[in-house]
Motif scaffolding. Structure first.
Motif, PDB file in Angstrom:
ATOM      1  N   PHE A  28       0.849  -1.186   0.000  1.00 35.47           N
ATOM      2  CA  PHE A  28       0.000   0.000   0.000  1.00 35.47           C
ATOM      3  C   PHE A  28       0.887   1.239   0.000  1.00 35.47           C
ATOM      4  CE2 PHE A  28      -2.238   3.275   2.623  1.00 35.47           C
ATOM      5  CZ  PHE A  28      -3.220   3.592   1.695  1.00 35.47           C
ATOM      6  N   TYR A  30       1.198   4.764   0.750  1.00 36.97           N
ATOM      7  CA  TYR A  30       0.587   5.881   1.470  1.00 36.97           C
ATOM      8  C   TYR A  30       1.492   7.110   1.394  1.00 36.97           C
ATOM      9  CZ  TYR A  30       3.876   4.417   5.103  1.00 36.97           C
ATOM     10  OH  TYR A  30       5.012   4.068   5.781  1.00 36.97           O
ATOM     11  N   ALA A  49      -2.959   3.170   6.308  1.00 39.32           N
ATOM     12  CA  ALA A  49      -3.002   1.771   5.885  1.00 39.32           C
ATOM     13  C   ALA A  49      -4.172   1.033   6.514  1.00 39.32           C
ATOM     14  CB  ALA A  49      -1.689   1.083   6.245  1.00 39.32           C
ATOM     15  N   ALA A  52      -7.237   1.625   4.637  1.00 37.81           N
ATOM     16  CA  ALA A  52      -7.243   0.934   3.340  1.00 37.81           C
ATOM     17  C   ALA A  52      -7.427  -0.572   3.505  1.00 37.81           C
ATOM     18  CB  ALA A  52      -5.939   1.215   2.594  1.00 37.81           C
TER      19      ALA A  52
END
Length: 216
Positions: A28, A30, A49, A52
């Motif tokens: 991920f 970010y 995170a 998500a």
């Protein structure tokens, strides 16, 4: 299942040594904030995170802290490595009387629930003005400068630290500042992966986290 937010599968393999098979890689990307503390950077990433992944996450942030430079580059280590390079960092340190330094890692954990603050700290997203632009910060009220408010996600922080000295580059392994960081007579770049993991700052942070997480 615990999501380790990283693009580096090597970090996940290291984590499984402490967390068995409970950890999986979560790729991920970010936005990383700029801050003077590793904890603030890692905590911000953990919150992003968690939103998500919609599940428990850990994010790590690490840096090289040189005593002669009051801890610089610290959280800015990646930027300094890219722009200055490890050879120049050594050359800047060489004339100093004190070559002592430390690698530090902070692991940030978020699962949407609250935590007790002892013995490890909890970041409750109450820093002031960090994400405001410089032009806006001067005119912001106190309430406007408090991040997160009642919707802030608490993040538990675990720090690992390994002491050492800055030396002339040696070794072909590792990455980043490993060739100029010596611990117990050997640079990180001269160590095998297993040797480095056994003493690494990330491993020490993971050990603290794993002990706490087993009781979570």
């Amino acid at each position: 299942m615990l999501n380790f937010v990283t693009t580096n599968p090597g970090k996940v393999r290291e984590a499984t040594a402490y967390l068995d098979d409970e950890v999986v890689q979560f790729d991920f990307d970010y936005p990383e904030v700029q801050a003077d503390e590793l904890g603030a950077v890692a905590a911000h990433g953990a919150r992003e995170a968690y939103r998500a992944a919609d599940g428990p996450v850990i994010v790590d942030d690490a840096g090289l802290f040189i005593d002669a430079f009051d801890g610089f580059p610290g959280p800015y280590s990646s930027y300094v490595e890219d722009r200055v390079g490890i050879e120049r960092v050594w050359r800047m340190t060489e004339p100093e009387d004190d070559h002592s330094a430390a690698f530090k890692t902070v692991i940030a954990y978020c699962d949407g629930d609250d935590f007790a603050a002892t013995p490890d700290p909890v970041d409750r997203d109450e820093r002031r003005g960090q994400d405001l632009a410089a032009d806006d910060r001067g005119g912001a009220t106190t309430d406007e400068q408090v991040e997160g408010g009642e919707d802030a996600l608490p993040v538990k922080l675990f720090e690992g630290r390994v002491p050492g000295e800055i030396v002339a580059p040696r070794g072909e392994g590792g990455f980043g500042f490993d060739p100029i960081f010596e611990h117990d007579g050997t640079t990180f770049a001269e160590m095998s992966t297993d040797e480095k993991n056994a003493v690494s700052h990330r491993g020490r942070a993971l050990a603290k986290f794993a002990e706490w997480y087993a009781e979570r």
